[in-house]
Write an enzyme that holds these catalytic residues in place. Structure first.
Site, PDB file in Angstrom:
ATOM      1  N   CYS A 116       0.972  -1.337   0.070  1.00 54.94           N
ATOM      2  CA  CYS A 116      -0.075   0.021   0.123  1.00 54.94           C
ATOM      3  C   CYS A 116       0.802   1.213   0.034  1.00 54.94           C
ATOM      4  O   CYS A 116       1.615   1.505   1.118  1.00 54.94           O
ATOM      5  CB  CYS A 116      -0.930   0.147   1.320  1.00 54.94           C
ATOM      6  SG  CYS A 116      -1.899   1.616   1.223  1.00 54.94           S
ATOM      7  N   CYS A 167      -0.545   4.495   2.133  1.00 53.66           N
ATOM      8  CA  CYS A 167      -0.589   4.241   3.689  1.00 53.66           C
ATOM      9  C   CYS A 167      -0.408   2.932   4.178  1.00 53.66           C
ATOM     10  O   CYS A 167       0.771   2.545   4.172  1.00 53.66           O
ATOM     11  CB  CYS A 167      -2.049   4.857   4.237  1.00 53.66           C
ATOM     12  SG  CYS A 167      -3.447   4.132   3.367  1.00 53.66           S
ATOM     13  N   SER A 168      -1.303   2.072   4.652  1.00 53.95           N
ATOM     14  CA  SER A 168      -0.941   0.985   5.162  1.00 53.95           C
ATOM     15  C   SER A 168      -2.280   0.124   5.028  1.00 53.95           C
ATOM     16  O   SER A 168      -2.353  -0.977   5.809  1.00 53.95           O
ATOM     17  CB  SER A 168      -0.779   1.034   6.589  1.00 53.95           C
ATOM     18  OG  SER A 168      -1.961   1.728   7.347  1.00 53.95           O
ATOM     19  N   CYS A 169      -2.881   0.127   4.065  1.00 49.75           N
ATOM     20  CA  CYS A 169      -3.998  -0.755   3.648  1.00 49.75           C
ATOM     21  C   CYS A 169      -3.499  -2.303   3.674  1.00 49.75           C
ATOM     22  O   CYS A 169      -2.889  -2.430   2.800  1.00 49.75           O
ATOM     23  CB  CYS A 169      -4.772  -0.336   2.324  1.00 49.75           C
ATOM     24  SG  CYS A 169      -5.535   1.371   2.417  1.00 49.75           S
TER      25      CYS A 169
END
Lengths: 228, 105
Positions: free
Chosen positions: A130, A133-135
């Site tokens: 991702c 971000c941090s999906c």
């Protein structure tokens, strides 16, 4: 499988604040950081939490229950699905067609809006990132590995995936394409690795044990049978 | 072309990918759970959180940690949305730090 309502990010709410809040419940029983000095950051969170509770926005019991739900997310859930898919071609087809439904068949509730299975083949290796971000499919896999949320991985995985994988100890031959999948809030992925050779006699549970957390984002290969 | 968002780092050059795992602290697990509840109760939505992170100062973002950024983002959002009063939060934080204990909250 429970019947709690969904949200569309990475979890769900049990919706059962029962007015029986014990504000101290959330201190028990495993405070792994009890011997760590209180930091300003933690104090800020504790202040925020106490204000949210005082204002009736959340209850301590809801937080505790939600933590319990979040703890259910684990790479082993995906490993169970993949092992079953390796053994059952019909399940594999269903998993690729509708990953959430295939998870539900095994009693695994996923709260991601959409979850897609990426099948590795002899010609194509998939990895997941991702970049923004941090999906990550947390309800299936739990919290992401530290490397996955690192800025270095987010930056480099799309630019030089073969080199990043090499640094992870995964050598993908030049003859195999590497497909990099950039996740987002609404679409998250799980990689289905190829079944290792020499596993014909293995049970579903034994096969599942070959599949690590990093396998299901494409950053590792399944263990060889008999390996650790 | 507009400047890139501070979060838009895909494709940039970077050093080694850190391989050490991180064990979340108890309060970080509580924070994630609290954030999930704020989302499911529709006090905040994911896109608002993303926007607030994108608005962080570039230097802060560059040096921030994942859970540190999550805390800063939540705090900024609940203050912006007037769910929590900034002064009340600062006072409560100060009191907790002065008490030096987790036991009273």
């Amino acid at each position: 499988m429970n019947t709690e309502p969904h949200d569309h990010d990475d979890g769900h709410d049990d919706g059962h604040g029962d007015g029986h809040d014990h504000e101290h419940d959330d201190h028990a029983p495993t405070r792994e950081d009890d011997d760590i000095e209180l930091t300003e950051r933690e104090a800020t969170f504790l202040a925020l939490k106490s204000l949210l509770i005082e204002q009736g926005i959340v209850t301590a019991e809801e937080i505790r229950k939600r933590m319990e739900f979040n703890e259910r997310g684990s790479p082993h859930q995906a490993a169970r699905m993949i092992a079953k898919a390796w053994l059952d071609p019909h399940y594999k087809t269903r998993m690729i067609d509708d990953t959430k439904a295939a998870a539900a068949e095994l009693g695994i509730e996923t709260t991601e809006a959409e979850l897609v299975t990426l099948e590795n083949t002899p010609d194509r290796h998939n990895i997941v990132v991702c970049t923004l971000c941090s999906c990550y499919p947390r309800s299936l896999l739990g919290e992401p590995p530290a490397f996955y949320v690192s800025k270095a991985y987010r930056s480099r995985a799309v630019r030089e995936p073969r080199q990043v994988l090499k640094e992870f100890g995964v050598d993908i031959p030049q003859s195999v394409d590497i497909a990099v999948h950039d996740s987002n809030a609404d679409l998250r992925y799980v990689v289905m690795p190829m079944r290792p050779a020499g596993t014909d006699a293995m049970s579903e549970a034994e096969l599942a044990a070959l599949i690590s957390r990093d396998c299901v984002v494409g950053c590792a290969l399944p263990s060889e049978p008999g390996g650790n | 072309m507009a400047d890139k968002l501070i979060t838009d780092i895909g494709g940039e050059a970077a050093g080694d990918v850190p391989r050490d795992d991180y064990n979340m602290l108890f309060w970080e697990k509580q924070m994630i759970a609290t954030f999930n509840l704020l989302q499911t109760k529709q006090h905040v939505v994911t896109d608002e959180y993303r926007r607030i992170v994108e608005e962080m100062p570039a230097d802060y973002y560059k040096n921030s940690t994942f859970y540190g950024r999550r805390l800063e983002g939540i705090v900024a959002l609940v203050i912006e949305k007037a769910i929590i009063d900034r002064e009340a939060l600062e006072e409560r934080t100060k009191a907790i730090l002065e008490a030096g204990t987790r036991d009273h909250v």
